[in-house]
Design a protein around this motif. Structure first.
Motif, PDB file in Angstrom:
ATOM      1  N   PHE A 176      39.884  71.134  22.801  1.00 30.37           N
ATOM      2  CA  PHE A 176      41.297  71.451  22.956  1.00 30.37           C
ATOM      3  C   PHE A 176      41.358  72.870  23.497  1.00 30.37           C
ATOM      4  O   PHE A 176      40.815  73.786  22.866  1.00 30.37           O
ATOM      5  CB  PHE A 176      42.025  71.349  21.615  1.00 30.37           C
ATOM      6  N   ALA A 177      41.925  73.048  24.657  1.00 33.02           N
ATOM      7  CA  ALA A 177      41.963  74.374  25.269  1.00 33.02           C
ATOM      8  C   ALA A 177      43.222  74.497  26.126  1.00 33.02           C
ATOM      9  O   ALA A 177      43.243  74.054  27.275  1.00 33.02           O
ATOM     10  CB  ALA A 177      40.714  74.594  26.124  1.00 33.02           C
ATOM     11  N   PRO A 255      49.548  69.840  17.794  1.00 32.87           N
ATOM     12  CA  PRO A 255      49.090  69.891  19.188  1.00 32.87           C
ATOM     13  C   PRO A 255      47.606  69.589  19.345  1.00 32.87           C
ATOM     14  O   PRO A 255      47.190  69.079  20.385  1.00 32.87           O
ATOM     15  CB  PRO A 255      49.410  71.335  19.612  1.00 32.87           C
ATOM     16  N   PHE A 256      46.824  69.917  18.332  1.00 34.53           N
ATOM     17  CA  PHE A 256      45.381  69.697  18.459  1.00 34.53           C
ATOM     18  C   PHE A 256      44.936  68.422  17.735  1.00 34.53           C
ATOM     19  O   PHE A 256      43.747  68.238  17.452  1.00 34.53           O
ATOM     20  CB  PHE A 256      44.604  70.921  17.966  1.00 34.53           C
ATOM     21  N   GLU A 257      45.897  67.584  17.446  1.00 37.04           N
ATOM     22  CA  GLU A 257      45.620  66.232  16.951  1.00 37.04           C
ATOM     23  C   GLU A 257      44.691  66.191  15.750  1.00 37.04           C
ATOM     24  O   GLU A 257      43.736  65.425  15.712  1.00 37.04           O
ATOM     25  CB  GLU A 257      45.062  65.365  18.103  1.00 37.04           C
ATOM     26  N   TYR A 258      44.986  67.034  14.762  1.00 32.99           N
ATOM     27  CA  TYR A 258      44.168  66.968  13.537  1.00 32.99           C
ATOM     28  C   TYR A 258      44.499  65.715  12.741  1.00 32.99           C
ATOM     29  O   TYR A 258      43.667  65.174  12.038  1.00 32.99           O
ATOM     30  CB  TYR A 258      44.387  68.216  12.680  1.00 32.99           C
ATOM     31  N   GLY A 259      45.749  65.285  12.852  1.00 36.79           N
ATOM     32  CA  GLY A 259      46.150  64.051  12.180  1.00 36.79           C
ATOM     33  C   GLY A 259      45.571  62.871  12.940  1.00 36.79           C
ATOM     34  O   GLY A 259      44.948  63.027  13.979  1.00 36.79           O
ATOM     35  N   HIS A 350      37.570  57.522  17.825  1.00 36.57           N
ATOM     36  CA  HIS A 350      37.872  58.763  18.539  1.00 36.57           C
ATOM     37  C   HIS A 350      38.836  59.625  17.721  1.00 36.57           C
ATOM     38  O   HIS A 350      38.675  60.835  17.620  1.00 36.57           O
ATOM     39  CB  HIS A 350      38.473  58.438  19.906  1.00 36.57           C
ATOM     40  N   LEU A 351      39.825  58.986  17.105  1.00 35.77           N
ATOM     41  CA  LEU A 351      40.841  59.739  16.363  1.00 35.77           C
ATOM     42  C   LEU A 351      40.424  60.053  14.943  1.00 35.77           C
ATOM     43  O   LEU A 351      40.878  61.011  14.337  1.00 35.77           O
ATOM     44  CB  LEU A 351      42.150  58.945  16.313  1.00 35.77           C
ATOM     45  N   GLY A 352      39.549  59.225  14.403  1.00 32.23           N
ATOM     46  CA  GLY A 352      39.107  59.428  13.023  1.00 32.23           C
ATOM     47  C   GLY A 352      40.060  58.767  12.048  1.00 32.23           C
ATOM     48  O   GLY A 352      41.229  58.544  12.344  1.00 32.23           O
TER      49      GLY A 352
END
Ligand SMILES: NC(=O)c1ccc[n+]([C@@H]2O[C@H](COP(=O)([O-])OP(=O)(O)OC[C@H]3O[C@@H](n4cnc5c(N)ncnc54)[C@H](O)[C@@H]3O)[C@@H](O)[C@H]2O)c1
Ligand SMILES: [Zn+2]
Length: 391
Positions: A176-177, A255-259, A350-352
């Motif tokens: 994520f950048a 924004p960094f899709e931790y969920g 991929h998402l966990g």
């Protein structure tokens, strides 16, 4: 025994990146690029390197020279440290990690530091691969994206991710950048092949169906204008679609899709698998158009959208010129299961965590589900195939 001691730590990080819409970004009189690189008011010449999509460089043979001349015209603020680097365009650039290594080597050999700029001119694939290299060198150089496809300008380029394919997995490696800035120059769209001109329209349907009913209605009303290459209508689509993606990243809270949820990936579980099954002959946008209709059929059969809403989605995609069925969707494993269903497992991996797939609930709203009824999805696939072959 020593008692455990926890020091609590919380860091809030602010990101701020402008997305500018312009024309002729490298014309010497266009201030957008120099103002962008100089926007923090730092008192020095900004060192930069340009990576350019090979297909863009072929379609616009003078572009590398124009970009070089732009830097020469602004010597007080800009310094181009090397000739523009021409890199392979399209998904091929994401399928060879050796290329990411090569880009990193070029950046390091040019002595770019963390305040130097990597300017990426190209489609979503080139931005993903060069963006990954730029994010890794010195733990992250400043990245300015100049997307040259519709999909790049309205989706990939305005996002905060990069990535390449690895060990058979789509986007299996990436970071994520957020970019330093994005410059969307509409003129690049004029040299796109028809196929790539349309691809970004699929992402516009995707995002409108789950977030914005008025935008969806506009897309359906203008559907024929996309394959007809109506430039003004396409520019309006790019701006609105980019705005919605940006708004989601800004306000979505993750924004960094931790969920586990990835709401903007409606229609994507099958799309990513379809791209892989076709060895990337089917492009991302083409696969998304088909994936969006497949999941819309499923949503209609679950009564999450009405029959009339499904018909509007179907007609909108079809009149926009998308092919909606591909033989790979019919491929089966030796035990008879559809190979495409493996996309659900890949998506979850991929998402966990738990499987989470976003579906529309009415047009313009969404909800998440954690289980897919495969028998129903099988019927949705049959319905998709029947619809596509009836046209
Ligand atoms: N990072 C993200 O958030 C994100 C989001 C969506 C998609 N993506 C990725 O983006 C990629 C798809 O991007 P895309 O649709 O831009 O396709 P692409 O980058 O593969 O470009 C399509 C083709 O058009 C060529 N091209 C690019 N600009 C051109 C121009 N102006 N004139 C002529 N030819 C041109 C390219 O060389 C390529 O051959 C996929 O790999 C997808 O996974 C990433
Ligand atoms: Zn996508």
């Amino acid at each position: 025994m020593m008692e455990a001691r926890t020091v609590r730590q919380r860091i809030d990080v602010k990101w701020d990146f402008p997305v500018t819409f312009t024309h002729a970004v490298f014309a010497p009189g266009n201030p957008a690029l120099v103002e962008t690189l100089h926007r923090l008011g730092e008192n020095r010449r900004h060192r930069a390197m340009i990576f350019m999509d090979g297909q863009v460089a072929s379609a616009l043979p003078l572009l590398a020279k124009q970009a070089t001349a732009y830097f020469a015209a602004h010597p007080q603020h800009l310094e181009l440290v090397a000739e523009p680097q021409i890199v392979p365009g399209g998904e091929a650039v994401k399928n060879d990690f050796g290329l990411v290594e090569k880009f990193m080597r070029l950046m390091i050999e040019a002595h770019l530091d963390r305040q130097s700029f990597v300017i990426i001119v190209g489609g979503g694939a080139v931005m993903d691969a060069v963006g990954l290299a730029a994010a890794l060198v010195h733990r992250g150089l400043r990245q300015v994206r100049v997307p040259t496809t519709v999909l790049g300008q309205n989706d990939a380029g305005v996002g905060v991710k990069n990535g390449v394919n690895f060990l058979g997995g789509k986007n299996a490696i990436g970071t994520f950048a957020p970019p330093f800035a994005v410059l969307n120059d509409f003129d690049f769209l004029l040299t796109l092949p028809d196929r790539d001109w349309l691809c970004g329209v699929a992402e516009a349907f995707k995002v409108s169906i789950i977030r914005d009913r008025a935008f969806f209605d506009e897309l359906v009303a203008s559907a024929e204008k996309y394959p007809a290459r109506d430039f003004a209508v396409m520019q309006a689509l790019v701006v609105r679609c980019a705005e919605i993606h940006l708004e989601h990243i800004r306000t979505g809270g993750d924004p960094f899709e931790y969920g586990r949820a990835r709401p903007l990936d409606f229609g994507h579980w099958s799309a990513h698998k379809l791209e892989l099954l076709s060895s990337f002959r089917i492009s991302h946008g083409e696969a998304v158009a088909s994936g969006v209709l497949l999941d819309s059929i499923y949503a209609a059969r679950k009564s999450w959208i009405t029959e009339a809403e499904l018909a509007a989605i179907r007609e909108g995609l079809q009149r926009s010129g998308f092919r909606l069925w591909f033989a790979e969707l019919g491929q089966r494993e030796t035990d008879g299961t559809r190979t495409i269903f493996g996309g659900l497992r890949d998506f979850q991996e991929h998402l966990g965590g738990e499987l989470t797939v976003t579906f529309p609930r009415g047009i313009g709203a969404r909800h998440e589900v954690h289980e897919i009824d495969l028998a129903l999805m099988e019927r949705a696939l049959q319905e998709l195939e029947a619809f596509a072959s009836s046209r």
